[in-house]
Design a protein around this motif. Structure first.
Motif, PDB file in Angstrom:
ATOM      1  N   GLY A  49      -1.081   3.718   6.677  1.00 29.10           N
ATOM      2  CA  GLY A  49       0.297   3.268   6.602  1.00 29.10           C
ATOM      3  C   GLY A  49       0.462   2.032   5.745  1.00 29.10           C
ATOM      4  N   ARG A  50       1.665   1.833   5.245  1.00 23.60           N
ATOM      5  CA  ARG A  50       1.969   0.677   4.397  1.00 23.60           C
ATOM      6  C   ARG A  50       1.705  -0.619   5.164  1.00 23.60           C
ATOM      7  N   GLY A  51       1.118  -1.583   4.480  1.00 19.17           N
ATOM      8  CA  GLY A  51       0.822  -2.860   5.107  1.00 19.17           C
ATOM      9  C   GLY A  51      -0.495  -2.912   5.840  1.00 19.17           C
ATOM     10  N   ASN A  52      -1.180  -1.786   5.932  1.00 14.51           N
ATOM     11  CA  ASN A  52      -2.467  -1.727   6.625  1.00 14.51           C
ATOM     12  C   ASN A  52      -3.626  -1.480   5.669  1.00 14.51           C
ATOM     13  N   VAL A  53      -3.376  -1.661   4.387  1.00  5.43           N
ATOM     14  CA  VAL A  53      -4.407  -1.502   3.364  1.00  5.43           C
ATOM     15  C   VAL A  53      -4.394  -2.745   2.488  1.00  5.43           C
ATOM     16  N   GLY A  54      -5.566  -3.302   2.231  1.00  6.00           N
ATOM     17  CA  GLY A  54      -5.660  -4.480   1.397  1.00  6.00           C
ATOM     18  C   GLY A  54      -6.707  -4.308   0.310  1.00  6.00           C
ATOM     19  N   SER A  55      -6.700  -5.227  -0.635  1.00  9.68           N
ATOM     20  CA  SER A  55      -7.724  -5.268  -1.676  1.00  9.68           C
ATOM     21  C   SER A  55      -7.862  -6.712  -2.132  1.00  9.68           C
ATOM     22  N   ALA A  56      -9.091  -7.236  -2.081  1.00 13.22           N
ATOM     23  CA  ALA A  56      -9.334  -8.619  -2.480  1.00 13.22           C
ATOM     24  C   ALA A  56      -9.621  -8.708  -3.971  1.00 13.22           C
ATOM     25  N   SER A 105      -7.117  -0.486   9.960  1.00 13.09           N
ATOM     26  CA  SER A 105      -6.763  -0.824   8.595  1.00 13.09           C
ATOM     27  C   SER A 105      -8.030  -0.855   7.754  1.00 13.09           C
ATOM     28  N   CYS A 106      -7.846  -1.009   6.441  1.00 13.97           N
ATOM     29  CA  CYS A 106      -9.009  -1.075   5.557  1.00 13.97           C
ATOM     30  C   CYS A 106      -8.728  -2.055   4.434  1.00 13.97           C
TER      31      CYS A 106
END
Length: 240
Positions: free
Chosen positions: A163-170, A122-123
C-alpha cells in the motif's frame, strides 16, 4: 553484515560493492552473526538471538519499529529466501505491537507478497541514487545483478502489495558529485534528486535521504562528504 556484492569483482578486479559502503564486508562481525559467504540460510543461533532481543525490545516499551537488514544476495529470488525466516522470526517476537519493515534489496512483486505474508508491514528497497549513470558506477553490484529498471519496478510492485506510504527507498545524497560517478554540478544533483523524489512520491513511495559521509575503506576521502549547507538545500527542495 555480509553483502555478496563485496565478494564478487568486475573485469578490472574491483569489488561490486556500493562505493560508499564499508560495513557489508565479510569478517569477524558476519562470522559472529553466523553468516557465511555464498550461503542463503541464516544460522539458527542468530535467529534465536534476534527473537530474544526483539522480545526484550517489546517488553521495554521503548521500541516502535523493527527494521530488518542483512546484506544482499546476488539473485533477488535468493534475497527473498534469505529474509523470509528473519521476517517470520521478527513477527513472532513482536506480535502485533511493533511495525516490521523488511530492508532487503529490491525483489519482484511476488517476493514482496511473500514478505507481507510472513509478517512484514512495509519494506524499504534502497536505490541509493536516482541518476542512472551514478547508479551504474557507484552501485555496480545493484546495477549488474538486479538493474535499475528492475529495482524501480520492485518498488512499484511493492506498493501494490503493502500500500501507498508503506514502501520506502533510501538515498545517499552526494555520490552524484564525485568519482566513481561521472560527476555533475551541485545544482544538477539537486534537480536529479527532486526528479526522483517526485516520481517516487507520486507513486506512494517514500524517499529517505542521508548525506554522503566518508568512512575508511570506501571510495571517498575525509573531505568528500556532502556539506551540511548543500544537504539542507537538498532536503528543502524535496520538501517543496
Amino acid at each position: 553484515p555480509g553483502c555478496e556484492y563485496f565478494r564478487v569483482k568486475d573485469d578490472a578486479g574491483q569489488s561490486h560493492r556500493c562505493s560508499f559502503c564499508a560495513y557489508g564486508r565479510f569478517g569477524e562481525r558476519s562470522t559472529a552473526l553466523g553468516q557465511v559467504g555464498g550461503r542463503v540460510a541464516i544460522d539458527a543461533t542468530a535467529l534465536k538471538r534476534l527473537h530474544e532481543v526483539l522480545v526484550a525490545a517489546v517488553e521495554s516499551g521503548e521500541a516502535r519499529h523493527v527494521y530488518l537488514t542483512g546484506g544482499s544476495m546476488l539473485d533477488p529470488a535468493l534475497e527473498v529466501e534469505r529474509f523470509l525466516p528473519i521476517v517470520e522470526t521478527a513477527r513472532r517476537a513482536v506480535g502485533d505491537r511493533l511495525r516490521v519493515t523488511c530492508g532487503s534489496g529490491a525483489v519482484d512483486p511476488e517476493g514482496s507478497l511473500r514478505y507481507r505474508d510472513a509478517g512484514a508491514d512495509s519494506c524499504c528497497y534502497n536505490l541509493e541514487t536516482w541518476d542512472a549513470e551514478t547508479f551504474r558506477t557507484a552501485c555496480s553490484g545493484k546495477s549488474t545483478f538486479v538493474g535499475r529498471e528492475r529495482w524501480i519496478n520492485g518498488l512499484l510492485g511493492a506498493v501494490e502489495v503493502f500500500g501507498r506510504g508503506n514502501v520506502g527507498s533510501a538515498f545517499v545524497a552526494g555520490i552524484e558529485l564525485l568519482p566513481p560517478a561521472p560527476g555533475m554540478p551541485a545544482q544538477r544533483m539537486i534537480e536529479s534528486i527532486v526528479e526522483g523524489a517526485t516520481f517516487l512520491m507520486d507513486r506512494g513511495i517514500t524517499p529517505l535521504y542521508s548525506p554522503l559521509w566518508p568512512v575508511d575503506g570506501t571510495a571517498y576521502g575525509p573531505g568528500d562528504g556532502l556539506s551540511p549547507e548543500l544537504f539542507l538545500r537538498v532536503e528543502l527542495e524535496v520538501y517543496r
